[in-house]
Every structure is written in C-alpha cells, then in structure tokens.
Scaffold this motif. Structure first.
Motif, PDB file in Angstrom:
ATOM      1  N   GLY A 100      33.201   5.767 -27.736  1.00 39.51           N
ATOM      2  CA  GLY A 100      34.632   5.572 -27.610  1.00 39.51           C
ATOM      3  C   GLY A 100      35.331   6.583 -26.723  1.00 39.51           C
ATOM      4  O   GLY A 100      34.692   7.503 -26.204  1.00 39.51           O
ATOM      5  N   PRO A 101      36.636   6.354 -26.583  1.00 43.59           N
ATOM      6  CA  PRO A 101      37.368   5.257 -27.217  1.00 43.59           C
ATOM      7  C   PRO A 101      36.942   3.895 -26.670  1.00 43.59           C
ATOM      8  O   PRO A 101      36.476   3.787 -25.545  1.00 43.59           O
ATOM      9  N   VAL A 102      37.108   2.884 -27.509  1.00 44.06           N
ATOM     10  CA  VAL A 102      36.735   1.514 -27.158  1.00 44.06           C
ATOM     11  C   VAL A 102      38.002   0.667 -27.124  1.00 44.06           C
ATOM     12  O   VAL A 102      38.798   0.696 -28.066  1.00 44.06           O
ATOM     13  N   ALA A 103      38.192  -0.083 -26.041  1.00 43.44           N
ATOM     14  CA  ALA A 103      39.331  -0.997 -25.929  1.00 43.44           C
ATOM     15  C   ALA A 103      38.809  -2.423 -25.936  1.00 43.44           C
ATOM     16  O   ALA A 103      37.823  -2.726 -25.264  1.00 43.44           O
ATOM     17  N   VAL A 104      39.454  -3.295 -26.709  1.00 47.04           N
ATOM     18  CA  VAL A 104      39.018  -4.687 -26.806  1.00 47.04           C
ATOM     19  C   VAL A 104      40.216  -5.616 -26.688  1.00 47.04           C
ATOM     20  O   VAL A 104      41.319  -5.301 -27.137  1.00 47.04           O
ATOM     21  N   THR A 105      39.963  -6.771 -26.077  1.00 51.01           N
ATOM     22  CA  THR A 105      40.968  -7.826 -25.942  1.00 51.01           C
ATOM     23  C   THR A 105      40.333  -9.148 -26.320  1.00 51.01           C
ATOM     24  O   THR A 105      39.202  -9.442 -25.916  1.00 51.01           O
ATOM     25  N   GLY A 106      41.042  -9.932 -27.116  1.00 50.29           N
ATOM     26  CA  GLY A 106      40.525 -11.218 -27.560  1.00 50.29           C
ATOM     27  C   GLY A 106      40.989 -12.372 -26.697  1.00 50.29           C
ATOM     28  O   GLY A 106      41.847 -12.213 -25.816  1.00 50.29           O
ATOM     29  N   PRO A 107      40.440 -13.569 -26.936  1.00 51.28           N
ATOM     30  CA  PRO A 107      40.772 -14.735 -26.114  1.00 51.28           C
ATOM     31  C   PRO A 107      42.211 -15.209 -26.245  1.00 51.28           C
ATOM     32  O   PRO A 107      42.688 -15.966 -25.399  1.00 51.28           O
ATOM     33  N   THR A 108      42.904 -14.780 -27.295  1.00 55.53           N
ATOM     34  CA  THR A 108      44.311 -15.160 -27.452  1.00 55.53           C
ATOM     35  C   THR A 108      45.262 -14.047 -27.044  1.00 55.53           C
ATOM     36  O   THR A 108      46.467 -14.142 -27.271  1.00 55.53           O
ATOM     37  N   GLY A 109      44.716 -12.964 -26.459  1.00 54.62           N
ATOM     38  CA  GLY A 109      45.556 -11.885 -25.963  1.00 54.62           C
ATOM     39  C   GLY A 109      45.746 -10.728 -26.909  1.00 54.62           C
ATOM     40  O   GLY A 109      46.397  -9.733 -26.554  1.00 54.62           O
ATOM     41  N   GLU A 110      45.196 -10.801 -28.125  1.00 57.05           N
ATOM     42  CA  GLU A 110      45.301  -9.687 -29.058  1.00 57.05           C
ATOM     43  C   GLU A 110      44.442  -8.518 -28.567  1.00 57.05           C
ATOM     44  O   GLU A 110      43.383  -8.725 -27.978  1.00 57.05           O
ATOM     45  N   THR A 111      44.900  -7.307 -28.814  1.00 59.42           N
ATOM     46  CA  THR A 111      44.190  -6.128 -28.318  1.00 59.42           C
ATOM     47  C   THR A 111      44.047  -5.090 -29.424  1.00 59.42           C
ATOM     48  O   THR A 111      44.737  -5.134 -30.447  1.00 59.42           O
ATOM     49  N   ALA A 112      43.129  -4.167 -29.191  1.00 57.67           N
ATOM     50  CA  ALA A 112      42.963  -3.034 -30.101  1.00 57.67           C
ATOM     51  C   ALA A 112      42.323  -1.896 -29.324  1.00 57.67           C
ATOM     52  O   ALA A 112      41.544  -2.117 -28.388  1.00 57.67           O
ATOM     53  N   ILE A 113      42.670  -0.677 -29.692  1.00 62.88           N
ATOM     54  CA  ILE A 113      42.015   0.503 -29.148  1.00 62.88           C
ATOM     55  C   ILE A 113      41.420   1.252 -30.341  1.00 62.88           C
ATOM     56  O   ILE A 113      42.113   1.537 -31.318  1.00 62.88           O
ATOM     57  N   LEU A 114      40.132   1.500 -30.276  1.00 65.06           N
ATOM     58  CA  LEU A 114      39.413   2.109 -31.387  1.00 65.06           C
ATOM     59  C   LEU A 114      39.053   3.547 -31.041  1.00 65.06           C
ATOM     60  O   LEU A 114      38.329   3.794 -30.084  1.00 65.06           O
ATOM     61  N   ASP A 115      39.553   4.461 -31.838  1.00 61.22           N
ATOM     62  CA  ASP A 115      39.217   5.871 -31.663  1.00 61.22           C
ATOM     63  C   ASP A 115      37.964   6.142 -32.485  1.00 61.22           C
ATOM     64  O   ASP A 115      38.023   6.644 -33.614  1.00 61.22           O
ATOM     65  N   VAL A 116      36.829   5.785 -31.932  1.00 63.38           N
ATOM     66  CA  VAL A 116      35.564   5.870 -32.640  1.00 63.38           C
ATOM     67  C   VAL A 116      34.551   6.563 -31.742  1.00 63.38           C
ATOM     68  O   VAL A 116      34.556   6.369 -30.517  1.00 63.38           O
ATOM     69  N   ASP A 117      33.690   7.373 -32.328  1.00 64.56           N
ATOM     70  CA  ASP A 117      32.697   8.107 -31.546  1.00 64.56           C
ATOM     71  C   ASP A 117      31.295   7.536 -31.700  1.00 64.56           C
ATOM     72  O   ASP A 117      30.617   7.242 -30.724  1.00 64.56           O
ATOM     73  N   LYS A 118      30.839   7.375 -32.937  1.00 68.43           N
ATOM     74  CA  LYS A 118      29.464   6.966 -33.171  1.00 68.43           C
ATOM     75  C   LYS A 118      29.226   5.535 -32.699  1.00 68.43           C
ATOM     76  O   LYS A 118      29.940   4.610 -33.116  1.00 68.43           O
ATOM     77  N   PRO A 119      28.228   5.313 -31.831  1.00 66.84           N
ATOM     78  CA  PRO A 119      27.968   3.962 -31.307  1.00 66.84           C
ATOM     79  C   PRO A 119      27.688   2.939 -32.400  1.00 66.84           C
ATOM     80  O   PRO A 119      28.118   1.786 -32.287  1.00 66.84           O
ATOM     81  N   ALA A 120      26.953   3.310 -33.467  1.00 66.22           N
ATOM     82  CA  ALA A 120      26.657   2.352 -34.524  1.00 66.22           C
ATOM     83  C   ALA A 120      27.931   1.913 -35.243  1.00 66.22           C
ATOM     84  O   ALA A 120      28.067   0.744 -35.627  1.00 66.22           O
ATOM     85  N   ARG A 121      28.862   2.821 -35.428  1.00 67.03           N
ATOM     86  CA  ARG A 121      30.141   2.468 -36.047  1.00 67.03           C
ATOM     87  C   ARG A 121      30.966   1.598 -35.102  1.00 67.03           C
ATOM     88  O   ARG A 121      31.603   0.630 -35.531  1.00 67.03           O
ATOM     89  N   ALA A 122      30.923   1.904 -33.815  1.00 64.66           N
ATOM     90  CA  ALA A 122      31.622   1.069 -32.835  1.00 64.66           C
ATOM     91  C   ALA A 122      31.075  -0.351 -32.851  1.00 64.66           C
ATOM     92  O   ALA A 122      31.834  -1.326 -32.744  1.00 64.66           O
ATOM     93  N   GLU A 123      29.760  -0.487 -32.993  1.00 64.98           N
ATOM     94  CA  GLU A 123      29.141  -1.815 -33.071  1.00 64.98           C
ATOM     95  C   GLU A 123      29.736  -2.640 -34.200  1.00 64.98           C
ATOM     96  O   GLU A 123      30.140  -3.790 -34.002  1.00 64.98           O
TER      97      GLU A 123
END
Length: 360
Positions: free
Chosen positions: A149-172
């Motif tokens: 992280g940080p990880v940023a994601v956007t969905g097909p309907t335009g919803e978004t999130a920013i994840l303040d996460v470090d560990k890759p397994a938790r990000a998964e």
C-alpha cells in the motif's frame, strides 16, 4: 520503444499463453480497447526498461482484481484506472512516472497499455510475478518484504476506496472483498515503489517477453517449428500431446479466500498410452503423468492447439479433443524456499498439496 498495433496483438497472444485458463474475452476486449484508442488519437504506447527511469521515479502496478470468480459482465467504462492512480498519487504525495502490470499475463498485461496512453505515462518492462498467480500478494515484492500500500481501487459503478494497508496478504483480502462489493471486480493501483527498488525486486523484461512469445505463436511457421522456437527462446521444458478423456469437478467450491473453479482433467498420451492429469484452480496448477508429478506451481503450465499452436483455453477441454500441454519455468526467485512457500503447491488447494507431498 513505441508499440505498434501488431505488437499489441502479439502482446495479447503472449499474455494468453501464460494464463490460458483465465477468461480470454477480457484480454481480447482490453487489447481491442487499446487498439481503438491508438487509432482514435494517433498515438502509440511507450514501453521502457526499468533502467530508463531515474532510480527514485515512482512506479505503480495496475490491474484488475476480481472477487474470486470470473470477471463480471460489468465492463469498464474506461476511466477506472486513471481514477485509482489519481487517488494513489494524492495518498503518496508525488506523481507516478510509470506503470507496470500487476501480472504479466492475461488481461492485466494489457491494462498498463491503455491506461498509460489515457494519462500519458510509459509502461515499465517489468512486473511482480513474471506470470500470473491466483492471489495478488503472491508476488516477488512480498518475498522482498515490500509493502503493498497504499492501495487505490475503483469499481465498475464509480465507487472508490483508498486503503492504508502495508501487508500484501491483508491487502489481498481487503481488495478482493471490495471487488465483490463493487460488483465483481476492482481496478487496483498498488505496490508504489521507486524504479531502483523495482529493478532489484521485480521480474525484468516480462512485458517484452510476452511480445516475443506472441510473435512466435502468430507466425506462419508449422507447429513443430513454433515449439522448437519456444524451447530455444523461452526455456520450454516439455510439450505433451494428449487427448482429453475425462473432465470432473468443474463446480467444486474452493477453500475460503481462494479463487473458485477447481477441477481435474484426464488425458491420454496416445503415442505411449500414458495417463496425463491436470489440476486446475483459476489456472493450471499441476500436471501428473502416470501419477508422477511432471510440473507444479510455480512452473508455468499452458495449453496449445496442435493444428497451429494457437493458445487453447478451458473451453477446449472437451472429451476427445487433442491438446499440447506446455511446461516452462517461472522466474528463478519462485524456486527459492520462500518462493515455494508463498506460491508453491502448499499454498493452494488441499488436494494439490496432498498429491505434492506424496510425490516419489
């Protein structure tokens, strides 16, 4: 180097070669969208080596993450990855200099091509896997102790999130859960790092490799000549020609937190009467010949059609069909003890693990 339309088509073919069990429709759609953008705007995507960037240049991985099933019918509107990248830039406080694929295989190999043209960034000739694995934390960056992280994601309907996460397994786990909530997939931007760090930790040259593979497979050469070139240039270790005799378990549920569709396929190598078995769970995991393990993750296992060496898929696994099963090695880092622990047989389905443990 600037990528022409034929090179994009070859990239698509090479991307399918390294992930033949994934949904080819999304890979084709992404390639066609990239080609349409090239023609509409009169531009070409730029592919750069890691060494062409300053050591401190910010490189980010981009790719689709689904909810463990096939990608949904909700197709991208076109700006999802640009949105995720803007969110990530805001989170880290600096501009992105280059994009790499989350995996140099299937649809994610094409994502940086279109996204790079849309926002004016080059593609980096590297990736975290050198192939595709079911889980996004099964990457060389995890082996190197890097954060996701940080990880940023956007969905097909335009919803978004920013994840303040470090560990890759938790990000998964978080990103895959969000993909389900978003409607089946998320456009993810993650693993922000310097070009220097990428050069020390990633798989270098993985995008251009796909183009070279596609060039071989799309050539007019006879199948046996294509096989020989794959052996000589890509390190292919074994090609088994066999006829499908039985397919079972296509709807078996997967363990919690892992992709679905585990199955077993049995084939007969008619030249010698040997029984070939393939274990599948979102990709080809293991090949056994007469009960002995011939290849297993992290080995790359794929399928070609004998008539022209075109890439076969799960739809080709019907009783009576003849296929060429191809085995080639993954990046060397995956064969270290830590690599085997993260992405080898023990990290996947229990049935696969038991068979691996009982090997001769």
């Amino acid at each position: 180097m600037w990528l022409s339309s034929p090179e994009i088509a070859r990239l698509r073919t090479g991307a399918l070669f390294l992930a033949c069990a994934a949904d080819p429709g999304w890979c084709t759609d992404q390639a066609e969208r990239a080609l349409a953008h090239m023609h509409a705007h009169g531009i070409e995507p730029e592919l750069r080596g890691v060494d062409d960037f300053e050591d401190d240049a910010l490189i980010v991985a981009v790719g689709f993450v689904n909810n463990g099933l096939s990608l949904s019918e909700l197709r991208p509107s076109g700006d999802e990855f640009a949105t995720s990248l803007r969110l990530l830039e805001q989170a880290v406080g600096r501009p992105v200099a280059g994009l790499m694929p989350l995996a140099a295989a299937n649809v994610n190999a094409l994502v940086p091509i279109l996204t790079g043209m849309q926002i004016g960034l080059p593609i980096v000739d590297a990736d975290p896997m050198g192939r595709v694995f079911p889980l996004l934390h099964q990457s060389l960056f995890t082996l190197a102790g890097l954060t996701a992280g940080p990880v940023a994601v956007t969905g097909p309907t335009g919803e978004t999130a920013i994840l303040d996460v470090d560990k890759p397994a938790r990000a998964e786990r978080l990103v895959r859960a969000l993909a389900g909530e978003f409607g089946g997939w998320a456009a993810a931007a993650l693993y922000p790092m310097s070009a220097g760090t990428l050069g020390a930790s990633g798989v270098i040259g993985s995008v251009s490799r796909l183009i070279h593979i596609g060039e071989i497979l799309e050539s007019g050469l006879p199948t046996h000549h294509k096989h020989e070139q794959l052996r000589r240039t890509q390190g292919v270790q074994r090609i088994i020609r066999a006829r499908v005799s039985n397919v079972e378990g296509l709807s078996r549920p997967a363990p919690p937190g892992q992709p679905d569709r585990p199955s077993s396929v049995f084939l007969v190598e008619e030249s010698q009467g040997k029984i070939v078995q393939i274990e599948i769970q979102n990709e080809l995991l293991m090949v056994l010949v007469d009960g002995a393990v011939e290849a297993v993750l992290p080995d790359i296992i794929t399928m070609l059609r004998p008539e022209d060496a075109s890439v076969a898929g799960l739809d080709d696994l019907w009783v009576g069909n003849i296929l060429d099963i191809v085995v080639l090695p993954a990046a060397a880092q995956w064969y270290t003890p830590a690599g085997i622990e993260l992405a080898g047989p023990a990290a996947h389905h229990a049935l696969l693990r038991r068979r691996w443990e009982k090997r001769p």
